[in-house]
Design a protein around this motif. Structure first.
Motif, mmCIF file in Angstrom:
data_model
loop_
_atom_site.group_PDB
_atom_site.id
_atom_site.type_symbol
_atom_site.label_atom_id
_atom_site.label_comp_id
_atom_site.label_asym_id
_atom_site.label_seq_id
_atom_site.Cartn_x
_atom_site.Cartn_y
_atom_site.Cartn_z
ATOM 1 N N VAL A 299 -5.805 -2.177 -8.475
ATOM 2 C CA VAL A 299 -5.301 -3.375 -9.185
ATOM 3 C C VAL A 299 -6.145 -3.581 -10.457
ATOM 4 O O VAL A 299 -7.346 -3.804 -10.369
ATOM 5 N N THR B 276 4.963 -6.195 -10.654
ATOM 6 C CA THR B 276 4.970 -5.159 -11.693
ATOM 7 C C THR B 276 6.073 -4.143 -11.391
ATOM 8 O O THR B 276 6.226 -3.162 -12.102
ATOM 9 N N ALA C 72 0.848 -1.200 0.000
ATOM 10 C CA ALA C 72 0.000 0.000 0.000
ATOM 11 C C ALA C 72 0.881 1.245 0.000
ATOM 12 O O ALA C 72 0.602 2.216 -0.723
ATOM 13 N N GLY D 265 7.882 -10.272 -6.105
ATOM 14 C CA GLY D 265 6.604 -10.941 -6.441
ATOM 15 C C GLY D 265 6.306 -12.100 -5.522
ATOM 16 O O GLY D 265 5.532 -12.985 -5.871
ATOM 17 N N PHE E 168 -7.427 -4.681 0.037
ATOM 18 C CA PHE E 168 -7.108 -6.082 0.342
ATOM 19 C C PHE E 168 -7.936 -6.492 1.529
ATOM 20 O O PHE E 168 -8.020 -5.764 2.512
HETATM 21 P P1 ADP Z 1 6.208 -7.181 -4.949
HETATM 22 O O1 ADP Z 1 5.642 -6.264 -3.948
HETATM 23 O O2 ADP Z 1 7.523 -7.701 -4.617
HETATM 24 O O3 ADP Z 1 6.002 -6.825 -6.334
HETATM 25 P P2 ADP Z 1 3.879 -8.647 -4.156
HETATM 26 O O4 ADP Z 1 3.502 -10.093 -4.191
HETATM 27 O O5 ADP Z 1 3.830 -8.079 -2.791
HETATM 28 O O6 ADP Z 1 5.290 -8.552 -4.757
HETATM 29 O O7 ADP Z 1 2.943 -7.871 -5.068
HETATM 30 C C1 ADP Z 1 2.735 -8.306 -6.342
HETATM 31 C C2 ADP Z 1 2.155 -7.227 -7.193
HETATM 32 O O8 ADP Z 1 0.864 -6.887 -6.794
HETATM 33 C C3 ADP Z 1 2.849 -5.920 -7.173
HETATM 34 O O9 ADP Z 1 4.007 -5.940 -8.039
HETATM 35 C C4 ADP Z 1 1.822 -4.922 -7.607
HETATM 36 O O10 ADP Z 1 1.791 -4.858 -9.002
HETATM 37 C C5 ADP Z 1 0.595 -5.515 -7.121
HETATM 38 N N1 ADP Z 1 0.115 -4.844 -5.907
HETATM 39 C C6 ADP Z 1 0.252 -5.325 -4.673
HETATM 40 N N2 ADP Z 1 -0.335 -4.488 -3.805
HETATM 41 C C7 ADP Z 1 -0.860 -3.452 -4.521
HETATM 42 C C8 ADP Z 1 -1.581 -2.239 -4.207
HETATM 43 N N3 ADP Z 1 -1.885 -1.918 -2.918
HETATM 44 N N4 ADP Z 1 -1.942 -1.422 -5.187
HETATM 45 C C9 ADP Z 1 -1.645 -1.767 -6.488
HETATM 46 N N5 ADP Z 1 -0.962 -2.871 -6.853
HETATM 47 C C10 ADP Z 1 -0.575 -3.692 -5.884
#
Ligand code: ADP
Length: 620
Positions: free
Chosen positions: A552, A567, A518, A575, A604
């Protein structure tokens, strides 16, 4: 099949010819046999009929003649006659005798009665008045006169030389004192009997010992000879002048056969030749033979009809046989056809079976290939897993450093602060910092344990975790990150203290991940507030973390929980965070899901089973 049909067709005419020949032969035999049998039977029948008629004719003749036979003797015994022969020249006696004879003749309905003297002269006659009067006539040449003169009863049949009328003569001697002094002759008319023979089916006639016909139902046959008119016969006939001056001829007999005891004679009548069955019965007392000729035409016609009927029956039988044979042949053909069809079917089945066997073999080969491929695949999979494990190991190392960096940064901050506080002799605060460092170290150890168990189900026991404490500790861990992102957090846990069924370290880990994400999302944006809200509802506790970031996108919403999906740029994100978090929440028996807030930003949601709040902190 065509060949077979051809064979049948080529054989059929030959067979048919044979059948026709056999049929003709059988028909000929049947015709002959039936013809013979039927002819014999019908001729027997005709003979029986003829025999009956013959018997009747003989009986009638005999009856007729028997009536008159005793009469001459009776008349010869009459006084008037005796007197006359004793005195032949007496005119009175002659007149009386003539009257008497005329009277008796009318009474007895005989033809003529007359009296002769021994020299043959007729001295009295019943027809003394007529033009053909016998009186004065001399009939000494007649056998009946000669017989009577020898004292016997005479009998003779002849054509009257004076009257030209046929008749049967009975004669009797007139005796006076033992001497024969005259002869009484009685002539019987036979016309009535002969008339009864006219027409009818049978030709009845009487023949004399020379075979000459004396009486006949067929007038044209009269005085015809059944036997050849030899000189002897003619001479003998001439002596008695039986036929007076009548012309004698031979009956036109064209054939005479005797078969099966039957005499068949063919007589030419008119211009036709007719065949007759001849039967005869001699009448010795009369000195003649009664004959009967039965036309065989009707018997032969009946025989022919019988033959025709037999041939018709034979034809019908042959037809029936032909139909039956044809049916049989057709049946045989059909059976042959069926046999061929069956054979064809069997051949096809065999072909198919062979095809199937081939397909089967191919399938077996394919299955074997598949198995080999599968084995190869498994091997490849195992290799991949191995490779994956190695990759995961590397990534895990990166993750470890990632997870440890934040608490380490906090530890460093606390340690730096503690050093400053000791320098300023603010011992209590310094101690507090050290305690926090110790706590963080514990947590890092716990995190390490957790990461070690990443692939396996951890041994950490689940229990009631007070939510307020967990969130507070979490916020401590992420404080540095939040500060770096210049984000602020709003926590709303409701009015009542909440507890969930979980492992506290791992729940912290989950919350650290989500809040860190977040913070990443809101960094550098307008609204950088993160809302953490927890509520209890029907045995469940829902924790939502809402940011005001970009949210998302639907396209990646399903993939963000996959391991190694990120991303973020290289070196920034692994990830792994959400993937680990997802599995942890699942281990708790809860669920982790993502959505987008209607006003923007990601939401979430962690749903966990609510737990009763314990007196002490949940066991780790
Ligand atoms: P990382 O943070 O290492 O990329 P995560 O598993 O924690 O791996 O998250 C995976 C992906 O989910 C992120 O790369 C992002 O694209 C998306 N994501 C996670 N939390 C959010 C959020 N709060 N807002 C938008 N996208 C999110």
């Amino acid at each position: 099949m065509d060949g077979l049909q051809f064979m049948h067709r080529s054989l059929a005419p030959g067979r048919r010819l044979w059948a026709a020949l056999v049929l003709v032969a059988v028909a000929a035999v049947v015709a002959v046999l039936v013809g013979r049998l039927a002819t014999r039977a019908y001729l027997d029948e005709a003979a029986a009929r003829g025999q009956t008629t013959l018997r009747l004719a003989v009986a009638a003749l005999r009856g007729h003649m028997n009536r008159f036979e005793p009469l001459p003797a009776l008349i010869a015994d009459h006084d008037d006659i005796k007197e006359l022969v004793a005195d032949p020249g007496n005119a009175g006696l002659r007149a009386r005798a003539n009257d008497y004879l005329e009277e008796i003749n009318a009474l007895l309905q005989s033809s003529d009665i007359y009296v002769m003297v021994p020299d043959g002269e007729t001295i009295a006659a019943s027809n003394h008045q007529g033009p053909a009067s016998f009186v004065g006539g001399n009939f000494s040449y007649r056998p009946y006169f000669q017989d009577a003169m020898t004292g016997e009863q005479g009998r003779f049949f002849a054509l009257g030389t004076t009257s030209q009328k046929r008749g049967y003569y009975f004669s009797s001697p007139v005796r006076i004192g033992g001497a024969i002094r005259g002869v009484v002759v009685f002539k019987v008319d036979l016309d009535a009997i002969e008339a009864s023979w006219m027409g009818g089916e049978h030709a009845i006639f009487v023949s004399d010992p020379e075979g000459i016909i004396f009486m006949s139902g067929r007038p044209e046959w009269l005085y015809s000879g059944l036997l050849p008119l030899t000189a002897d016969r003619l001479a003998r006939t001439q002596v008695s002048r039986r036929y007076s001056d009548a012309e004698l001829r031979e009956l036109p007999i064209t054939g005479r056969t005797v078969s099966d005891g039957r005499e068949l004679i063919s007589v030419e009548t008119g211009d036709k030749v007719r065949e007759y069955l001849a039967l005869a019965e001699p009448m010795p007392e009369a000195g003649w033979t009664v004959n009967i000729l039965t036309d065989t035409a009707s018997a032969r016609a009946q025989a022919i009809t019988a033959v025709a009927a037999a041939l018709l029956l034979l034809g019908l039988a042959a037809l029936a046989a032909a139909i039956v044979m044809q049916r049989r042949a057709r049946l045989a053909d059909r059976m042959e056809l069926q046999r061929t069809a069956r054979a064809e079917l069997e051949r096809r089945v065999e072909e198919r079976t062979a095809d199937l066997a081939l397909v089967n073999r191919q399938l077996e080969t394919e299955v074997a290939e598949r198995r080999a491929t599968e084995r190869q695949l498994r091997q490849t999979q195992a290799d991949l897993i191995q490779a994956g494990k190695l990759a995961a190991l590397g990534q895990m190392s990166a993750a470890l450093s990632h997870e440890f960096n934040q608490p380490l940064a906090a530890v460093k901050t606390y340690a730096d602060n503690a050093a400053v506080l000791i320098d300023r002799e603010r011992m209590a605060e310094a101690r507090d910092n050290l305690a926090r460092i110790s706590g963080l170290a514990d947590r890092m150890a716990s995190l390490g344990r957790h990461l070690r168990n990443f692939a396996r189900k951890p041994n950490e026991k689940l229990g009631a975790v007070p939510l307020a404490d967990t969130i507070r500790d979490t916020l401590e861990i992420v404080a540095a990150r939040l500060k770096a992102a210049d984000a602020c957090v709003n926590v709303d846990l409701g009015t009542l203290p909440l507890a969930v069924r979980a492992g506290s370290v791992r729940l912290q880990q989950v919350l650290v991940n989500i809040i860190s994400n977040a913070a990443d999302a809101v960094e550098g944006r307008e609204g950088r507030t993160i809302d953490i809200v927890a509520r209890r509802k029907s045995g469940k506790v829902t924790i939502t973390v809402r940011d005001r970031g970009p949210g998302v996108p639907a396209a990646i919403a399903e993939r963000i929980f996959d391991p190694f999906f990120t991303t973020k740029g290289i070196g920034k994100g692994l990830g792994l965070g959400l993937s680990i978090s997802y599995n942890i929440v699942k281990d708790f028996g809860g669920s982790l899901s993502v959505g987008n807030h209607e006003e923007g930003g990601a939401v979430f949601t962690i749903e966990l089973e609510a737990a009763r709040l314990p007196a002490t902190e949940a066991a780790e």
